[in-house]
Motif scaffolding. Structure first.
Motif, PDB file in Angstrom:
ATOM      1  N   ALA A   1      56.364  67.854   4.124  1.00 47.25           N
ATOM      2  CA  ALA A   1      55.245  68.764   4.347  1.00 47.25           C
ATOM      3  C   ALA A   1      55.779  70.111   4.836  1.00 47.25           C
ATOM      4  O   ALA A   1      56.639  70.151   5.712  1.00 47.25           O
ATOM      5  CB  ALA A   1      54.279  68.184   5.373  1.00 47.25           C
ATOM      6  N   ASN A   2      55.281  71.186   4.258  1.00 44.82           N
ATOM      7  CA  ASN A   2      55.705  72.528   4.684  1.00 44.82           C
ATOM      8  C   ASN A   2      54.798  73.121   5.751  1.00 44.82           C
ATOM      9  O   ASN A   2      55.088  74.188   6.278  1.00 44.82           O
ATOM     10  CB  ASN A   2      55.757  73.477   3.481  1.00 44.82           C
ATOM     11  N   THR A   3      53.697  72.441   6.044  1.00 45.17           N
ATOM     12  CA  THR A   3      52.765  72.951   7.041  1.00 45.17           C
ATOM     13  C   THR A   3      52.431  71.847   8.041  1.00 45.17           C
ATOM     14  O   THR A   3      52.713  70.672   7.800  1.00 45.17           O
ATOM     15  CB  THR A   3      51.452  73.440   6.397  1.00 45.17           C
ATOM     16  N   THR A   4      51.821  72.232   9.130  1.00 52.95           N
ATOM     17  CA  THR A   4      51.452  71.257  10.154  1.00 52.95           C
ATOM     18  C   THR A   4      49.956  70.970  10.162  1.00 52.95           C
ATOM     19  O   THR A   4      49.393  70.596  11.168  1.00 52.95           O
ATOM     20  CB  THR A   4      51.888  71.734  11.553  1.00 52.95           C
TER      21      THR A   4
ATOM     22  N   GLY B   1      49.900  67.626  11.352  1.00 46.45           N
ATOM     23  CA  GLY B   1      51.022  67.492  10.432  1.00 46.45           C
ATOM     24  C   GLY B   1      51.919  66.317  10.733  1.00 46.45           C
ATOM     25  O   GLY B   1      53.091  66.314  10.349  1.00 46.45           O
ATOM     26  N   LYS B   2      51.381  65.278  11.376  1.00 44.46           N
ATOM     27  CA  LYS B   2      52.194  64.111  11.731  1.00 44.46           C
ATOM     28  C   LYS B   2      51.641  62.845  11.081  1.00 44.46           C
ATOM     29  O   LYS B   2      50.445  62.710  10.866  1.00 44.46           O
ATOM     30  CB  LYS B   2      52.212  63.927  13.257  1.00 44.46           C
ATOM     31  N   TRP B   3      52.567  61.913  10.784  1.00 44.38           N
ATOM     32  CA  TRP B   3      52.189  60.570  10.379  1.00 44.38           C
ATOM     33  C   TRP B   3      51.846  59.788  11.634  1.00 44.38           C
ATOM     34  O   TRP B   3      52.499  59.935  12.663  1.00 44.38           O
ATOM     35  CB  TRP B   3      53.352  59.869   9.668  1.00 44.38           C
ATOM     36  N   TYR B   4      50.844  58.917  11.529  1.00 49.25           N
ATOM     37  CA  TYR B   4      50.441  58.105  12.668  1.00 49.25           C
ATOM     38  C   TYR B   4      50.601  56.621  12.353  1.00 49.25           C
ATOM     39  O   TYR B   4      50.338  56.193  11.231  1.00 49.25           O
ATOM     40  CB  TYR B   4      48.988  58.403  13.051  1.00 49.25           C
ATOM     41  N   PRO B   5      51.030  55.843  13.335  1.00 48.18           N
ATOM     42  CA  PRO B   5      51.182  54.401  13.100  1.00 48.18           C
ATOM     43  C   PRO B   5      49.843  53.726  12.868  1.00 48.18           C
ATOM     44  O   PRO B   5      48.785  54.268  13.198  1.00 48.18           O
ATOM     45  CB  PRO B   5      51.852  53.899  14.387  1.00 48.18           C
TER      46      PRO B   5
ATOM     47  N   THR C   1      54.835  60.977  14.185  1.00 42.50           N
ATOM     48  CA  THR C   1      56.089  61.585  13.736  1.00 42.50           C
ATOM     49  C   THR C   1      55.800  62.720  12.776  1.00 42.50           C
ATOM     50  O   THR C   1      55.022  62.560  11.831  1.00 42.50           O
ATOM     51  CB  THR C   1      56.979  60.530  13.047  1.00 42.50           C
ATOM     52  N   ALA C   2      56.435  63.862  12.996  1.00 43.03           N
ATOM     53  CA  ALA C   2      56.230  65.035  12.149  1.00 43.03           C
ATOM     54  C   ALA C   2      56.705  64.780  10.723  1.00 43.03           C
ATOM     55  O   ALA C   2      57.653  64.018  10.492  1.00 43.03           O
ATOM     56  CB  ALA C   2      56.958  66.241  12.742  1.00 43.03           C
ATOM     57  N   ALA C   3      56.061  65.428   9.760  1.00 46.10           N
ATOM     58  CA  ALA C   3      56.366  65.249   8.343  1.00 46.10           C
ATOM     59  C   ALA C   3      57.111  66.442   7.753  1.00 46.10           C
ATOM     60  O   ALA C   3      57.265  66.539   6.553  1.00 46.10           O
ATOM     61  CB  ALA C   3      55.075  65.022   7.562  1.00 46.10           C
TER      62      ALA C   3
ATOM     63  N   ASN D   1      50.984  70.138   1.099  1.00 50.57           N
ATOM     64  CA  ASN D   1      51.644  71.439   1.024  1.00 50.57           C
ATOM     65  C   ASN D   1      53.127  71.218   1.236  1.00 50.57           C
ATOM     66  O   ASN D   1      53.592  71.086   2.363  1.00 50.57           O
ATOM     67  CB  ASN D   1      51.075  72.392   2.085  1.00 50.57           C
ATOM     68  N   GLY D   2      53.861  71.139   0.124  1.00 48.10           N
ATOM     69  CA  GLY D   2      55.295  70.899   0.195  1.00 48.10           C
ATOM     70  C   GLY D   2      55.777  70.141  -1.025  1.00 48.10           C
ATOM     71  O   GLY D   2      54.999  69.822  -1.931  1.00 48.10           O
TER      72      GLY D   2
END
Length: 197
Positions: free
Chosen positions: A78-81, A101-105, A131-133, A165-166
């Motif tokens: 991902a290029n953006t948050t 912009g993060k993955w969540y468990p 965790t950020a992507a 976006n990415g």
């Protein structure tokens, strides 16, 4: 690709399904096509070609929606948050990062998210915290028992202002549980894309 584009740009009209299902992802609207060549150079991520979604309305639509998918594997960044929809339904839901912009468990995800009551691993490690992507990642996700209950249709988007976006390099969906094969799948993909797991 370089020969086709010359010194110009090239965009993806169809991303062909490599299985025997022929469930190709297409986009006929020029302004909504993701990019594969920029000014004569193939877009790369870590030395391998990548399809670049620039957010907005870039998305490819599968010829047939996929219901009850059990597992997903992808290589993307991902290029953006913001919200980033990797693959989605016809509305807001599917496999996406949250607005930060993060993955969540799975334990903290919503029922419309692919990993709800399943799991998600980034670069071979099961997520226990957000965790950020914003780096090239090998993503493996397991859906709820019995499969994701919604029909997945769009690669790279669906919902307004929540498109991926990415760069996207790989996306695999299964209709049978591949959890026991996860290590082998991750090793194979990581080797090809030179990702450390």
């Amino acid at each position: 690709l370089s020969s086709f584009a010359g010194a110009g740009d090239a965009f993806v009209v169809s991303w062909f399904d490599q299985s025997s299902n022929s469930n190709d992802a297409t986009q006929t609207t020029t302004s909504a096509q993701p990019q594969i060549v920029s000014s004569g150079a193939v877009i790369m991520e870590n030395g391998k070609p990548a399809v670049l979604n620039s957010g907005g309305l870039h998305e490819l639509t599968l010829s047939s929606s996929i219901s009850n998918a059990t597992n997903l594997a992808s290589v993307a960044k991902a290029n953006t948050t913001g919200w980033n929809m990797l693959i989605g339904q016809s509305y807001d839901g599917g496999f996406r990062t949250r607005n930060d912009g993060k993955w969540y468990p799975a334990a903290s995800s919503a029922a419309t998210e692919f990993q709800y009551q399943g799991g998600i691993a980034i670069n071979g490690t099961e997520l226990t915290t957000a965790t950020a992507a914003q780096s090239q990642q090998l993503i493996f996700s397991t859906a709820i028992s019995g499969g994701y209950p919604y029909a997945l249709l769009q690669l790279g988007g669906t919902y307004a202002n929540r498109h991926w976006n990415g760069p996207i390099q790989e996306l695999i969906l299964w209709s049978s549980d591949q959890s026991s094969n996860r290590t082998g799948i991750e090793t194979n993909i990581a080797t090809f894309y030179d990702i450390t797991i």
